[in-house]
Design an enzyme around this catalytic site. Structure first.
Site, short mmCIF file in Angstrom:
data_model
loop_
_atom_site.label_atom_id
_atom_site.label_comp_id
_atom_site.label_asym_id
_atom_site.label_seq_id
_atom_site.Cartn_x
_atom_site.Cartn_y
_atom_site.Cartn_z
N TYR A 27 -7.28 -12.46 9.72
CA TYR A 27 -6.54 -11.64 9.34
C TYR A 27 -6.66 -10.64 9.29
CZ TYR A 27 -5.27 -14.94 5.92
OH TYR A 27 -4.88 -15.92 4.73
N ARG B 282 0.54 -11.00 5.85
CA ARG B 282 1.91 -11.20 5.96
C ARG B 282 2.19 -10.73 7.47
NH1 ARG B 282 5.83 -10.79 1.34
NH2 ARG B 282 6.71 -12.60 2.59
N ASN C 101 6.75 2.17 -4.86
CA ASN C 101 7.29 1.67 -6.42
C ASN C 101 6.60 1.75 -6.98
OD1 ASN C 101 9.43 0.63 -7.26
ND2 ASN C 101 8.73 -2.03 -7.61
N LYS D 94 2.67 6.46 4.48
CA LYS D 94 1.30 5.14 4.73
C LYS D 94 1.34 5.16 6.30
CE LYS D 94 5.16 4.27 0.64
NZ LYS D 94 6.34 3.40 0.50
N PRO E 255 0.93 -1.28 0.40
CA PRO E 255 -0.43 0.01 0.09
C PRO E 255 1.18 1.15 -0.01
CG PRO E 255 -0.79 -1.31 1.68
CD PRO E 255 0.16 -1.96 0.93
N GLU E 256 0.69 2.01 -0.95
CA GLU E 256 1.52 3.68 -0.74
C GLU E 256 -0.13 4.72 -0.30
OE1 GLU E 256 3.65 3.73 -4.61
OE2 GLU E 256 3.77 1.81 -4.93
#
Length: 398
Positions: free
Chosen positions: A107, A126, A186, A60, A2-3
């Site tokens: 999650y 993750r 990115n 972020k 996420p950006e």
């Protein structure tokens, strides 16, 4: 990962739906890797009964201002995401969880029910995200170490040009440095460099004034456009936000990806080619190549983004193009800190191609994939220690 656009979309969704509402109950995951420095029970007792006054973001990072401290703070990491039941929130595609999963998702790390029944969840597949309870989020890392926010605190063009003239580092790596500008990740970095026609490996200090001014303009335009697209997606019918596949086992159509419709972005953006394989990626009929820049797989157009000045002589020694998916990301600690020092230390730690492959395969797993990786470098270190005495004895006999 996420950006800025995805995190800003989450902030706006919270601002529009949760402000001035009291937290009736909360459920905090018993996961010390994500929940930092406080027990779930202490976290819950600290926020229950309080009212959400505002939602803030820098880079972020997101935090909720309650009517009294401490405040919940969220560092999104690689797959952090905000869900509000019944509200569409644009998010990074790999963060998305299936609509077939239980609510809240397995999650979920932070889950609250507001006084009007509205439910909010912060999930992380993750477990690289960080959820903290802080008296003043802006006064401590990581937020205190961030540079000006690319959307909220843009540098003046003169300041930007002057700062670049002093940076002897590749421009892509500099843009990813969260201590320089916060929020650019990115895909945004690739996009602004493509729009500005600047090679990712071009040293910042060698850029012309005109190129710096163009880059400044492109950062502003790309970030603002992406934020507005994600903001608009929150008002789309929910079915517009899903990409579907057929579930063979369940016999149902499963929603597997949530986010702003990619067709909302201009067709001449390199954004649309970043997921394609080398040799099959094109933008406006021009070939897109992938190289490593700033420690990331970077998409660029060689025909338009050329190294200039003395760097043209070194072009052949820049390293082999990367063939991994352009969306591959390192651990979020490097991303948030953004320092060249953290990237060097990560490189020095070693790690084989097999280890990196394992991380990619575990992309959607909920376990800690770092544990297996840490063991192999240690074993190799032991082998090198055993060999060293033998070399000394051989030298002594001579």
């Amino acid at each position: 990962m996420p950006e800025l656009p995805e995190v800003e979309a989450a902030r706006r969704a919270i601002q529009e739906n949760c402000i001035n509402k009291r937290i009736r109950t909360s459920t905090i995951a018993d996961d010390p890797k994500v929940i930092g420095g406080v027990s779930p029970s202490e976290f819950q007792s600290s926020i229950n009964g309080k009212t959400i006054v505002a939602a803030h973001r820098k880079g972020k990072n997101l935090w909720l201002q309650l009517d009294s401290p401490p405040f919940p703070s969220f560092q999104f990491g690689m797959t952090g995401a905000v869900y509000i039941k019944g509200v569409a929130v644009a998010k990074y595609k790999r963060s998305a969880v299936s609509d077939e999963e239980e609510w809240p998702s397995k999650y979920s790390k932070f889950f609250i029910v507001l006084e009007d029944g509205l439910e909010l969840s912060f999930t992380d597949k993750r477990r690289f995200a960080k959820v903290r309870l802080l008296q003043d989020p802006t006064s401590v890392p990581p937020i205190s170490e961030l540079g000006p926010d690319a959307l909220l605190e843009p540098m003046k063009v003169e300041e930007f040009v002057d700062s670049l003239s002093k940076k002897k580092i590749a421009i892509k790596a500099l843009l990813l440095d969260q201590g320089y500008i916060s929020g650019i990740g990115n895909w945004v970095a690739d996009e602004v460099l493509y729009q500005a026609r600047i090679h990712p490996l071009q040293v910042a200090a060698t850029l012309s004034k005109e190129s710096c001014e163009t880059l400044h303009c492109c950062i502003k335009e790309v970030v603002n456009y992406a934020v507005e697209v994600d903001a608009d997606s929150n008002s789309f019918p929910i079915e517009w936000l899903f990409h579907f596949r057929w579930g063979k086992k369940s016999g149902k159509v499963n929603a597997v990806e949530v986010g702003a419709d990619s067709s909302q972005y201009p067709s001449d953006w390199i954004f649309h080619s970043r997921e394609k394989k080398p040799g099959k990626a094109f933008v406006d009929g021009k070939k897109v190549d992938f190289i490593t820049a700033g420690g990331r797989t970077s998409a660029y157009v060689p025909e338009l983004q050329k190294l200039s000045g003395a760097q043209t002589e070194k072009k052949g020694r820049q390293g082999k193009p990367r063939k991994e998916e352009s969306d591959e990301e390192p651990e979020p600690e490097d991303e948030e800190n953004g320092s060249s020092k953290s990237r060097k230390s990560k490189k020095a730690a070693g790690g084989s191609k097999k280890q990196k492959k394992k991380v990619r395969q575990d992309d959607s797993d909920d376990d800690d994939s770092n544990s297996d990786e840490d063991e192999k470098p240690q074993k190799s270190a032991k082998r090198s220690t055993r060999k060293q005495p033998g070399k000394q004895k051989k030298k002594a006999r001579r």
